[in-house]
Design a protein around this motif. Structure first.
Motif, short mmCIF file in Angstrom:
data_model
loop_
_atom_site.label_atom_id
_atom_site.label_comp_id
_atom_site.label_asym_id
_atom_site.label_seq_id
_atom_site.Cartn_x
_atom_site.Cartn_y
_atom_site.Cartn_z
N VAL A 135 0.83 -1.21 0.00
CA VAL A 135 0.00 0.00 0.00
C VAL A 135 0.86 1.25 0.00
CG1 VAL A 135 -1.69 1.31 1.33
CG2 VAL A 135 -1.93 -1.17 1.11
N SER A 136 1.98 1.22 0.75
CA SER A 136 2.85 2.38 0.83
C SER A 136 3.49 2.69 -0.52
CB SER A 136 3.93 2.13 1.89
OG SER A 136 4.77 3.25 2.02
N ILE A 137 3.89 1.66 -1.24
CA ILE A 137 4.48 1.89 -2.56
C ILE A 137 3.45 2.45 -3.52
CG2 ILE A 137 5.42 0.70 -4.58
CD1 ILE A 137 7.02 -1.05 -2.79
N ASN A 138 2.22 1.95 -3.46
CA ASN A 138 1.16 2.50 -4.32
C ASN A 138 0.89 3.96 -4.00
OD1 ASN A 138 0.82 0.07 -5.67
ND2 ASN A 138 -0.75 -0.67 -4.25
N LYS A 139 0.92 4.30 -2.72
CA LYS A 139 0.74 5.70 -2.33
C LYS A 139 1.91 6.56 -2.80
CE LYS A 139 -2.18 4.98 1.77
NZ LYS A 139 -2.28 5.18 3.24
N GLU B 280 2.14 9.79 -5.28
CA GLU B 280 2.70 10.98 -4.63
C GLU B 280 1.87 11.42 -3.43
OE1 GLU B 280 3.31 14.09 -7.43
OE2 GLU B 280 4.41 12.83 -8.86
N VAL B 281 1.37 10.42 -2.69
CA VAL B 281 0.59 10.71 -1.49
C VAL B 281 1.48 10.72 -0.26
CG1 VAL B 281 -1.32 9.94 -0.04
CG2 VAL B 281 -1.47 9.74 -2.54
N VAL B 282 2.52 9.85 -0.24
CA VAL B 282 3.44 9.79 0.90
C VAL B 282 4.85 10.08 0.42
CG1 VAL B 282 2.01 8.14 2.15
CG2 VAL B 282 3.78 7.31 0.59
N LEU B 283 5.73 10.39 1.37
CA LEU B 283 7.13 10.66 1.06
C LEU B 283 7.93 9.37 1.02
CD1 LEU B 283 7.67 13.76 3.40
CD2 LEU B 283 7.14 13.76 0.95
N LEU B 284 9.13 9.48 0.43
CA LEU B 284 10.01 8.32 0.36
C LEU B 284 10.40 7.84 1.75
CD1 LEU B 284 11.71 6.32 -1.28
CD2 LEU B 284 13.54 8.04 -1.32
N SER B 285 10.59 8.77 2.67
CA SER B 285 10.96 8.40 4.03
C SER B 285 9.89 7.52 4.68
CB SER B 285 11.21 9.66 4.87
OG SER B 285 10.03 10.46 4.90
N ASP B 286 8.62 7.81 4.36
CA ASP B 286 7.54 6.98 4.89
C ASP B 286 7.60 5.57 4.32
OD1 ASP B 286 6.59 9.16 6.33
OD2 ASP B 286 5.34 9.84 4.66
#
Length: 335
Positions: A284-288, A292-298
């Motif tokens: 899910v994090s990669i899809n976000k 461009e919903v989350v930052l790379l650090s997340d």
């Protein structure tokens, strides 16, 4: 003139047949004891094979998890490169992702090499060429519905070679006592003698034959047999006590391994759920991140959580397989 005396004797033991039968039984018991000792060694070899096989299963699972993580890193690397071209992400972020990808690839190589070594060790244990290639299949988990603690302990008391050896030693001690008691019986033999005289005077018979009973009995032993018989009785009592102590020790061991297997199985189930949750969060994090919903650090933080979950799962899996091998050894499994 030269003379000659030819003599022959045939003796048939009668009362000694009982003692001979006891000696034959003792020899058979010695053979059975040696077989149980061999069986104990065989179970040790089987246990080593199982531990190596389960280590291969755990390493294969770890390798599969690393391959799954590599897919995430490769996709993250591709997306980050596109963002760098679009000037959405910094080049340092892309290099960070590439570094993590390289570390994952190196870790995959390390685990794969360890898997190859374990397979070579397993080939050696089962006596075939170490370069033989093979694949493995997962072993089904133990069903505690079909196998409870009471039946496991009963199975251990039936199968453990130490128990069988102790039982045979009790029989051996009882036979030794019976053999010692048989020394009170006099040795009675049927004897047939034949005597032939050559070149003697005519008034001496040329052939003499006789049949009789030969008895040999030690009437006075000054208490020696009595003391020896008492020692044999003490030996029987000691072997009985050793058997009871061994049965209690084995039942305690089976209970400990049984409960340990339950705990590791439950811990494995928890670790597996945590791993699946972390993998889903990573997806899910990669899809976000693509959206461009989350930052790379997340994303990297989510990946760190997944790596920790994978590590805990591998540790729980190894603990479970090890506990399973020890439990099967405790119940005296031959295979």
């Amino acid at each position: 003139r030269p003379t000659a005396i030819l003599m022959g004797q045939i003796s048939m033991p009668l009362s000694q047949q009982y003692c001979l039968g006891l000696n034959i039984k003792q020899a058979r018991l010695s053979t059975d004891i040696a077989q149980e000792q061999v069986r104990s060694k065989q179970q040790s070899v089987v246990n080593n094979v199982k531990k190596t096989y389960y280590a291969i299963l755990q390493t294969q699972s770890e390798l599969d998890s690393l391959k799954q993580a590599l897919k995430f890193y490769q996709e993250l690397d591709r997306v980050t490169d596109d963002y760098v071209v679009q000037k959405v992400a910094l080049k340092a972020e892309a290099l960070d992702v590439k570094t993590r990808l390289a570390k994952a690839e190196n870790e995959e190589l390390t685990v794969n090499n360890r898997l190859i070594t374990l397979k070579e060790q397993l080939n050696q244990l089962i006596g075939r060429d170490i370069s033989t290639q093979f694949s493995i299949s997962a072993v089904p988990e133990l069903s505690f519905i079909e196998t409870d603690l009471a039946s496991a302990r009963s199975l251990a008391l039936e199968n453990r070679p130490e128990i069988r050896e102790a039982q045979l030693r009790i029989k051996q001690a009882e036979l030794e006592k019976r053999a010692k008691k048989a020394e009170y019986i006099p040795d009675v033999s049927l004897s047939m003698n034949y005597l032939s005289l050559r070149n003697f005077d005519g008034f001496v018979p040329k052939n003499l034959a006789g049949v009789g009973i030969l008895v040999n009995w030690e009437v006075f032993d000054w208490g020696r047999k009595k003391h020896q018989l008492a020692e044999k009785q003490k030996t029987i009592e000691q072997t009985n006590n050793s058997l009871r102590e061994m049965e209690n020790t084995i039942q305690i061991e089976v209970g400990e391994k049984f409960r340990e297997l339950q705990q590791t199985r439950q811990a494995l189930r928890v670790a597996q759920l945590q791993q699946e949750t972390a993998q889903e969060n990573m997806r899910v994090s990669i899809n976000k991140y693509k959206a461009e919903v989350v930052l790379l650090s997340d994303v990297l933080q989510t990946q760190a959580t997944m790596a920790n979950a994978n590590y805990k799962y591998q540790q729980a899996l190894l603990a479970f397989w090890t506990a399973k091998a020890e439990y099967e050894k405790a119940i005296g499994a031959d295979k």
